[in-house]
Design a protein around this motif. Structure first.
Motif, PDB file in Angstrom:
ATOM      1  N   GLY A 181       0.798  -1.224   0.000  1.00  0.00           N
ATOM      2  CA  GLY A 181       0.000   0.000   0.000  1.00  0.00           C
ATOM      3  C   GLY A 181       0.823   1.262   0.000  1.00  0.00           C
ATOM      4  N   ALA A 182       2.092   1.162   0.447  1.00  0.00           N
ATOM      5  CA  ALA A 182       2.954   2.333   0.497  1.00  0.00           C
ATOM      6  C   ALA A 182       4.386   1.895   0.750  1.00  0.00           C
ATOM      7  CB  ALA A 182       2.504   3.304   1.590  1.00  0.00           C
ATOM      8  N   ILE A 183       5.309   2.798   0.484  1.00  0.00           N
ATOM      9  CA  ILE A 183       6.729   2.575   0.747  1.00  0.00           C
ATOM     10  C   ILE A 183       7.196   3.632   1.729  1.00  0.00           C
ATOM     11  CG2 ILE A 183       9.052   2.662  -0.261  1.00  0.00           C
ATOM     12  CD1 ILE A 183       7.799   1.554  -2.845  1.00  0.00           C
ATOM     13  N   VAL A 184       8.014   3.214   2.693  1.00  0.00           N
ATOM     14  CA  VAL A 184       8.613   4.126   3.665  1.00  0.00           C
ATOM     15  C   VAL A 184      10.122   4.032   3.507  1.00  0.00           C
ATOM     16  CG1 VAL A 184       8.915   4.650   6.109  1.00  0.00           C
ATOM     17  CG2 VAL A 184       6.701   3.818   5.278  1.00  0.00           C
ATOM     18  N   VAL A 185      10.777   5.168   3.367  1.00  0.00           N
ATOM     19  CA  VAL A 185      12.225   5.161   3.151  1.00  0.00           C
ATOM     20  C   VAL A 185      12.897   6.154   4.094  1.00  0.00           C
ATOM     21  CG1 VAL A 185      12.075   6.902   1.297  1.00  0.00           C
ATOM     22  CG2 VAL A 185      14.050   5.367   1.405  1.00  0.00           C
ATOM     23  N   GLY A 186      14.051   5.756   4.606  1.00  0.00           N
ATOM     24  CA  GLY A 186      14.837   6.661   5.448  1.00  0.00           C
ATOM     25  C   GLY A 186      15.433   7.778   4.623  1.00  0.00           C
ATOM     26  N   THR A 187      15.262   9.006   5.076  1.00  0.00           N
ATOM     27  CA  THR A 187      15.743  10.168   4.331  1.00  0.00           C
ATOM     28  C   THR A 187      17.081  10.693   4.832  1.00  0.00           C
ATOM     29  OG1 THR A 187      14.545  11.697   5.775  1.00  0.00           O
ATOM     30  CG2 THR A 187      13.381  10.907   3.825  1.00  0.00           C
ATOM     31  N   GLY A 188      17.697   9.984   5.775  1.00  0.00           N
ATOM     32  CA  GLY A 188      18.927  10.461   6.364  1.00  0.00           C
ATOM     33  C   GLY A 188      18.651  11.295   7.602  1.00  0.00           C
ATOM     34  N   ALA A 244      11.783   5.786  -4.996  1.00  0.00           N
ATOM     35  CA  ALA A 244      11.088   6.555  -6.032  1.00  0.00           C
ATOM     36  C   ALA A 244      10.717   5.662  -7.214  1.00  0.00           C
ATOM     37  CB  ALA A 244      11.966   7.717  -6.496  1.00  0.00           C
ATOM     38  N   ALA A 245      11.645   4.790  -7.614  1.00  0.00           N
ATOM     39  CA  ALA A 245      11.385   3.914  -8.754  1.00  0.00           C
ATOM     40  C   ALA A 245      10.273   2.910  -8.446  1.00  0.00           C
ATOM     41  CB  ALA A 245      12.664   3.171  -9.142  1.00  0.00           C
ATOM     42  N   LEU A 246      10.316   2.297  -7.263  1.00  0.00           N
ATOM     43  CA  LEU A 246       9.292   1.325  -6.896  1.00  0.00           C
ATOM     44  C   LEU A 246       7.924   1.984  -6.728  1.00  0.00           C
ATOM     45  CD1 LEU A 246      11.168  -0.940  -4.310  1.00  0.00           C
ATOM     46  CD2 LEU A 246      10.407  -1.563  -6.607  1.00  0.00           C
TER      47      LEU A 246
END
Length: 224
Positions: free
Chosen positions: A60-67, A82-84
């Motif tokens: 349903g969503a992607i969570v990514v560490g932004t630093g 971003a690609a996924l």
């Protein structure tokens, strides 16, 4: 909702699948190797999806560490997210890496106000301060440890940055996390979304210029 979470802002390449309805992390993989983020991330994502028995189309969503984190490693995670997200047509949310580390520390039993710190190289640390509820009260910032000694004095500390500079940071309690955890990152994001709070845009939080730069002056080569 099923969340795919991952982070490459620290030496740990970490990925997890989290079920927000059951409040359960279904699978997580962690590998610490500061030089192979690009090689390790996609296999880790594939492993957690298989282990959780979750086809990527069900996410349903992607969570990514932004630093904050080193330029190269951080870009691997953000570009992949971003690609996924684009390919699957699902939203991509950003979470400060230090917030995920702090959430992992809380899960490990850290109580009271504390500091989370990661290695920023160049004899610096990325750090942030948190209250007894795990909410960020200061930072994220990048500083030389000696410059913030008075500000962190007396506060418990977690993370690899704290371990590197024991003369400034209090020694982390036994069992505290050294690097990021995608499972904790997902839990933090799920709680924020459930509370109606906005998460960060999936853009890098560098805090300083990258180590590698394009030369400003090129040598002039004249024909013989």
């Amino acid at each position: 909702m099923l969340l795919l979470a991952f982070d490459t802002a620290t030496p740990a390449v970490t990925a997890a699948v989290h079920d927000t309805e059951r409040r359960l992390t279904l699978a997580q993989r962690d590998r610490t190797d500061a030089r192979r983020h690009g090689e390790l991330l996609l296999p880790a994502i594939d492993e957690v999806l298989r282990a959780a028995d979750v086809p990527k189309e069900q996410l349903g969503a992607i969570v990514v560490g932004t630093g904050p984190g080193p330029y190269t490693g951080l870009r691997v995670g953000l570009a992949t997210a971003a690609a996924l997200g684009h390919a699957l047509g699902i939203p991509v949310y950003g979470v400060c890496t230090l917030d995920g580390l702090a959430r992992a520390a809380r899960e490990a039993g850290q109580a009271g106000p504390f500091v989370a710190a990661t290695d920023a190289r160049r004899k610096e640390v990325y750090w942030a301060a948190y209250d007894a509820e795990g909410r960020r009260t200061g930072g994220p910032d990048v500083d030389r440890p000696a410059e913030i000694a008075e500000r962190v004095a007396g506060l418990p500390a977690v993370g690899a940055g704290a371990l590197l500079y024991p003369e400034v940071f209090a020694a982390p309690a036994e069992g505290m996390p050294e690097h990021q955890s995608a499972g904790a990152l997902a839990v933090f994001a799920a709680e924020e979304l459930a509370a109606g709070r906005e998460l960060l845009a999936p853009v890098p939080l560098y805090l300083r210029r990258p180590d590698a730069e394009v030369p400003k002056n090129y040598k002039t080569v004249l024909p013989a």
